[in-house]
Design a protein around this motif. Sequence first.
Motif, PDB file in Angstrom:
ATOM      1  N   GLY A  39       0.814  -1.226   0.000  1.00  0.00           N
ATOM      2  CA  GLY A  39       0.000   0.000   0.000  1.00  0.00           C
ATOM      3  C   GLY A  39       0.843   1.270   0.000  1.00  0.00           C
ATOM      4  O   GLY A  39       0.710   2.113  -0.908  1.00  0.00           O
ATOM      5  N   PRO A  40       1.722   1.444   0.992  1.00  0.00           N
ATOM      6  CA  PRO A  40       2.533   2.664   1.024  1.00  0.00           C
ATOM      7  C   PRO A  40       3.475   2.796  -0.176  1.00  0.00           C
ATOM      8  O   PRO A  40       3.760   3.912  -0.616  1.00  0.00           O
ATOM      9  N   ILE A  41       3.937   1.679  -0.730  1.00  0.00           N
ATOM     10  CA  ILE A  41       4.822   1.764  -1.905  1.00  0.00           C
ATOM     11  C   ILE A  41       4.027   2.254  -3.115  1.00  0.00           C
ATOM     12  O   ILE A  41       4.470   3.163  -3.837  1.00  0.00           O
ATOM     13  N   MET A  42       2.822   1.707  -3.320  1.00  0.00           N
ATOM     14  CA  MET A  42       1.985   2.155  -4.438  1.00  0.00           C
ATOM     15  C   MET A  42       1.605   3.631  -4.271  1.00  0.00           C
ATOM     16  O   MET A  42       1.594   4.402  -5.238  1.00  0.00           O
ATOM     17  N   LYS A  43       1.300   4.005  -3.023  1.00  0.00           N
ATOM     18  CA  LYS A  43       0.925   5.398  -2.745  1.00  0.00           C
ATOM     19  C   LYS A  43       2.094   6.336  -3.062  1.00  0.00           C
ATOM     20  O   LYS A  43       1.910   7.401  -3.668  1.00  0.00           O
ATOM     21  N   ALA A  44       3.288   5.927  -2.672  1.00  0.00           N
ATOM     22  CA  ALA A  44       4.471   6.760  -2.921  1.00  0.00           C
ATOM     23  C   ALA A  44       4.724   6.895  -4.427  1.00  0.00           C
ATOM     24  O   ALA A  44       5.036   7.991  -4.917  1.00  0.00           O
ATOM     25  N   LEU A  45       4.567   5.794  -5.164  1.00  0.00           N
ATOM     26  CA  LEU A  45       4.746   5.843  -6.623  1.00  0.00           C
ATOM     27  C   LEU A  45       3.741   6.810  -7.246  1.00  0.00           C
ATOM     28  O   LEU A  45       4.071   7.627  -8.117  1.00  0.00           O
ATOM     29  N   GLU A  70       2.926  -9.154  -5.429  1.00  0.00           N
ATOM     30  CA  GLU A  70       1.827  -8.240  -5.740  1.00  0.00           C
ATOM     31  C   GLU A  70       2.332  -7.041  -6.556  1.00  0.00           C
ATOM     32  O   GLU A  70       1.688  -6.612  -7.529  1.00  0.00           O
ATOM     33  N   LEU A  71       3.492  -6.514  -6.190  1.00  0.00           N
ATOM     34  CA  LEU A  71       4.041  -5.370  -6.926  1.00  0.00           C
ATOM     35  C   LEU A  71       4.464  -5.777  -8.341  1.00  0.00           C
ATOM     36  O   LEU A  71       4.277  -5.017  -9.293  1.00  0.00           O
ATOM     37  N   LYS A  72       4.995  -6.977  -8.463  1.00  0.00           N
ATOM     38  CA  LYS A  72       5.394  -7.456  -9.794  1.00  0.00           C
ATOM     39  C   LYS A  72       4.161  -7.613 -10.680  1.00  0.00           C
ATOM     40  O   LYS A  72       4.174  -7.243 -11.859  1.00  0.00           O
ATOM     41  N   GLU A  73       3.095  -8.134 -10.084  1.00  0.00           N
ATOM     42  CA  GLU A  73       1.865  -8.327 -10.848  1.00  0.00           C
ATOM     43  C   GLU A  73       1.270  -6.989 -11.285  1.00  0.00           C
ATOM     44  O   GLU A  73       0.804  -6.829 -12.404  1.00  0.00           O
ATOM     45  N   LYS A  74       1.327  -6.003 -10.389  1.00  0.00           N
ATOM     46  CA  LYS A  74       0.743  -4.689 -10.693  1.00  0.00           C
ATOM     47  C   LYS A  74       1.570  -3.913 -11.711  1.00  0.00           C
ATOM     48  O   LYS A  74       1.033  -3.114 -12.475  1.00  0.00           O
ATOM     49  N   THR A  75       2.902  -4.086 -11.697  1.00  0.00           N
ATOM     50  CA  THR A  75       3.764  -3.180 -12.478  1.00  0.00           C
ATOM     51  C   THR A  75       4.610  -3.886 -13.534  1.00  0.00           C
ATOM     52  O   THR A  75       5.172  -3.219 -14.407  1.00  0.00           O
ATOM     53  N   GLY A  76       4.764  -5.203 -13.427  1.00  0.00           N
ATOM     54  CA  GLY A  76       5.653  -5.916 -14.358  1.00  0.00           C
ATOM     55  C   GLY A  76       7.120  -5.652 -14.110  1.00  0.00           C
ATOM     56  O   GLY A  76       7.946  -5.847 -15.011  1.00  0.00           O
ATOM     57  N   CYS A  77       7.451  -5.210 -12.903  1.00  0.00           N
ATOM     58  CA  CYS A  77       8.845  -4.857 -12.609  1.00  0.00           C
ATOM     59  C   CYS A  77       9.753  -6.093 -12.566  1.00  0.00           C
ATOM     60  O   CYS A  77       9.284  -7.220 -12.451  1.00  0.00           O
ATOM     61  N   MET A  78      11.049  -5.832 -12.675  1.00  0.00           N
ATOM     62  CA  MET A  78      12.080  -6.882 -12.662  1.00  0.00           C
ATOM     63  C   MET A  78      12.672  -6.955 -11.252  1.00  0.00           C
ATOM     64  O   MET A  78      12.950  -5.926 -10.651  1.00  0.00           O
ATOM     65  N   ILE A  79      12.844  -8.180 -10.735  1.00  0.00           N
ATOM     66  CA  ILE A  79      13.290  -8.316  -9.339  1.00  0.00           C
ATOM     67  C   ILE A  79      14.709  -8.874  -9.243  1.00  0.00           C
ATOM     68  O   ILE A  79      15.006  -9.946  -9.761  1.00  0.00           O
ATOM     69  N   TYR A  80      15.581  -8.107  -8.589  1.00  0.00           N
ATOM     70  CA  TYR A  80      16.927  -8.570  -8.230  1.00  0.00           C
ATOM     71  C   TYR A  80      16.934  -8.930  -6.750  1.00  0.00           C
ATOM     72  O   TYR A  80      16.331  -8.238  -5.931  1.00  0.00           O
ATOM     73  N   GLY A  81      17.628  -9.999  -6.421  1.00  0.00           N
ATOM     74  CA  GLY A  81      17.726 -10.371  -5.007  1.00  0.00           C
ATOM     75  C   GLY A  81      18.911 -11.273  -4.802  1.00  0.00           C
ATOM     76  O   GLY A  81      19.544 -11.729  -5.762  1.00  0.00           O
ATOM     77  N   PRO A  82      19.213 -11.539  -3.515  1.00  0.00           N
ATOM     78  CA  PRO A  82      20.383 -12.367  -3.213  1.00  0.00           C
ATOM     79  C   PRO A  82      20.284 -13.756  -3.835  1.00  0.00           C
ATOM     80  O   PRO A  82      19.220 -14.377  -3.837  1.00  0.00           O
ATOM     81  N   SER A  83      21.411 -14.231  -4.343  1.00  0.00           N
ATOM     82  CA  SER A  83      21.449 -15.550  -4.978  1.00  0.00           C
ATOM     83  C   SER A  83      21.518 -16.660  -3.942  1.00  0.00           C
ATOM     84  O   SER A  83      21.243 -17.808  -4.252  1.00  0.00           O
ATOM     85  N   ASP A  84      21.854 -16.291  -2.713  1.00  0.00           N
ATOM     86  CA  ASP A  84      22.305 -17.284  -1.744  1.00  0.00           C
ATOM     87  C   ASP A  84      21.446 -17.409  -0.506  1.00  0.00           C
ATOM     88  O   ASP A  84      21.953 -17.727   0.558  1.00  0.00           O
ATOM     89  N   GLU A  85      20.152 -17.164  -0.607  1.00  0.00           N
ATOM     90  CA  GLU A  85      19.332 -17.194   0.602  1.00  0.00           C
ATOM     91  C   GLU A  85      18.826 -18.597   0.918  1.00  0.00           C
ATOM     92  O   GLU A  85      18.622 -19.429   0.034  1.00  0.00           O
TER      93      GLU A  85
END
Length: 260
Positions: A39-45, A70-85
């Motif tokens: 919610g707050p992330i969408m509001k800020a955008l 949820e954010l990926k579904e709403k925006t189609g954004c690309m996600i980077y994250g740690p390889s080693d979790e």
Amino acid sequence: MANENLVVHQFGCLGDNYGYLVHDPGTGITIAIDTPEVGPIMKALDEKGWTLTHIFNTHHHFDHAGGNLELKEKTGCMIYGPSDERVEIPGRDHGVGGGAQITLGDGAIVADVIDVGGHTLGHIAYWFTEADKAFVGDALFTLGCGRMFEGTPDQMWAGLERLRNLPDSTKIYCAHEYTEGNLKFALSVEPGNSDLLARSGDILALRKAGQPTVPTTIGEEKRTNPFFRPESKNLQETIGKAGASVVDIFAETRRLKDSF
Ligand SMILES: [Zn+2]
């Protein structure tokens, strides 16, 4: 040419988390650093008129990656994250580890990935070198550091040392506002640190006014954060570890904070 004009928008999420949007005006690239709350992330955008293009996750905890899908579904954004979790990052497109470099928009944005494992095994930080800013998740806080949930003292200290070796001017964006509690602990283990005493007044005034104490800087943390200061004689004597190795001193400081 790398970007010196990245805009950072900071806002509260989930009580004491901070959400961050990193925006490059030239290309329109907009990165959410972790996804504590949709919610707050969408509001800020919406308020900024920015479109989310990327998520950079620091580690797998729910208050950091819980909004990914949820954010990926709403925006189609690309996600980077740690390889080693130990736990998979939801929706991750690219896994990155310490030493990697992420380049976006033909070099408009360059981020170095720093291994800061310990809080979680694969925890990483993103250092936007040209912008002199680093996003450190739960590895380092203003006057504190994250709990060591998954790693060992050796591992966690190595990560903190990598952060400590960044330029003093580097702005450090932590994921939580924990500073008042951290301040009380810091004063208890290093009561003779005059820089810390001087800083405590500033911090209490900021909190009283409802203002964040984040970002901090590497230079300020080197002077006042006990987890950056195992070489301090005052700290060593207070915690009964005079002359011990830096890893032992760090481990004892962390252990004391866990039960503070
Ligand atoms: Zn965490």
